[in-house]
Design a protein around this motif. Structure first.
Motif, PDB file in Angstrom:
ATOM      1  N   SER A  78     -10.964  -8.238  -9.954  1.00 21.07           N
ATOM      2  CA  SER A  78     -11.423  -7.381 -11.046  1.00 21.07           C
ATOM      3  C   SER A  78     -11.777  -8.153 -12.307  1.00 21.07           C
TER       4      SER A  78
ATOM      5  N   PRO B  85       3.166   0.329  -9.345  1.00 19.28           N
ATOM      6  CA  PRO B  85       1.861  -0.318  -9.489  1.00 19.28           C
ATOM      7  C   PRO B  85       2.006  -1.834  -9.385  1.00 19.28           C
TER       8      PRO B  85
ATOM      9  N   ARG C  67     -11.613  -2.187   0.753  1.00 22.53           N
ATOM     10  CA  ARG C  67     -11.042  -2.562  -0.533  1.00 22.53           C
ATOM     11  C   ARG C  67     -12.053  -3.201  -1.485  1.00 22.53           C
TER      12      ARG C  67
ATOM     13  N   CYS D 238      -3.543  -4.720  -3.519  1.00 17.72           N
ATOM     14  CA  CYS D 238      -3.508  -4.196  -4.884  1.00 17.72           C
ATOM     15  C   CYS D 238      -4.804  -3.452  -5.181  1.00 17.72           C
ATOM     16  N   ASP D 239      -4.725  -2.457  -6.043  1.00 19.45           N
ATOM     17  CA  ASP D 239      -5.926  -1.723  -6.425  1.00 19.45           C
ATOM     18  C   ASP D 239      -6.928  -2.657  -7.099  1.00 19.45           C
ATOM     19  N   LYS D 240      -8.195  -2.287  -7.035  1.00 20.71           N
ATOM     20  CA  LYS D 240      -9.260  -3.180  -7.472  1.00 20.71           C
ATOM     21  C   LYS D 240      -9.123  -3.593  -8.934  1.00 20.71           C
ATOM     22  N   ASP D 241      -8.632  -2.700  -9.786  1.00 20.02           N
ATOM     23  CA  ASP D 241      -8.506  -3.040 -11.204  1.00 20.02           C
ATOM     24  C   ASP D 241      -7.237  -3.828 -11.505  1.00 20.02           C
ATOM     25  N   LYS D 242      -6.485  -4.194 -10.449  1.00 18.62           N
ATOM     26  CA  LYS D 242      -5.253  -4.947 -10.644  1.00 18.62           C
ATOM     27  C   LYS D 242      -5.268  -6.261  -9.873  1.00 18.62           C
TER      28      LYS D 242
ATOM     29  N   ARG E  39       0.821  -1.202   0.000  1.00 18.19           N
ATOM     30  CA  ARG E  39       0.000   0.000   0.000  1.00 18.19           C
ATOM     31  C   ARG E  39       0.867   1.269   0.000  1.00 18.19           C
TER      32      ARG E  39
END
Length: 206
Positions: A190, A86, A160, A106-110, A81
């Protein structure tokens, strides 16, 4: 896996290079097996190295883990975080318990899953901690600490995934398993990796 080597031809002739070193050079790392101090310390070192080398290039983390230590897993979560690089995560088998928390760093689109992979979330437990012989006050202190830790994990899942704490708490009462499609619907992942996006995602070109 750790003993596998790739043969390269260089100016010095043929060289056998550990496959993990080849993957690290390509900014690909793995969390396979239990979440513990050894696996997490090694992973954190790799992540910090890649971050210091170039914090603009993407990193791919492959997870196949039944979970394990909460404190060690949260250490990995916090590091990811805090990173500028990325980080894309791919669940190759199962991301269970603390494995799922690391995925959520990890970010939601990853957050990607292979078609047959699964995610499992649940409330934390004492694990191997023995409470036999403890005094009532000591047991109460243990329960309070467990409750505090569980609240932290539930809040992470809620934040998240976009779910409320109440929605998450209802699901984590039990061992809740999600298929790839179910995980996407719940907000844990995702997309599913298939033939149309396999090369782009795993090849690190996303």
């Amino acid at each position: 896996m750790h003993n596998s080597k790739i043969i390269f031809e260089s100016v010095r002739g043929l060289e056998a290079v550990p496959i993990d070193d080849v993957f690290l050079r390509d900014r690909k790392v793995f969390l396979v097996g239990e979440v513990n101090d050894e696996s997490c310390n090694g992973l954190i070192k790799q992540l910090v190295y890649m971050e210091s080398e170039d914090n603009t290039k993407p990193i791919i983390l492959f997870i196949d883990s039944p979970g394990g230590s909460v404190s060690d897993g949260l250490a990995v979560y916090d590091v990811i975080r805090l990173m500028k690089s990325p980080v894309t995560c791919v669940v190759t088998g199962i991301a269970a318990s603390m494995g799922s928390i690391i995925l959520l760093a990890c970010d939601k689109d990853k957050r990607f899953m292979l078609p047959s992979s699964r995610i499992m979330i649940h409330d934390c437990s004492f694990g191997n901690r023995q409470i036999g012989g403890l005094k009532p006050f000591e047991i109460e202190e243990e329960l309070n600490q467990l409750k505090h830790t569980n609240e932290r994990l539930v809040s992470i899942i809620a934040e998240r995934t976009g779910k409320t704490v109440e929605e998450v708490s209802e699901v984590t009462k039990y061992d809740s398993y999600f298929s790839a499609e179910e995980a996407i619907k719940f907000g844990l992942a995702s997309a599913v990796i298939d033939t149309s996006n396999f090369g782009t995602i795993v090849g690190g070109k996303n």
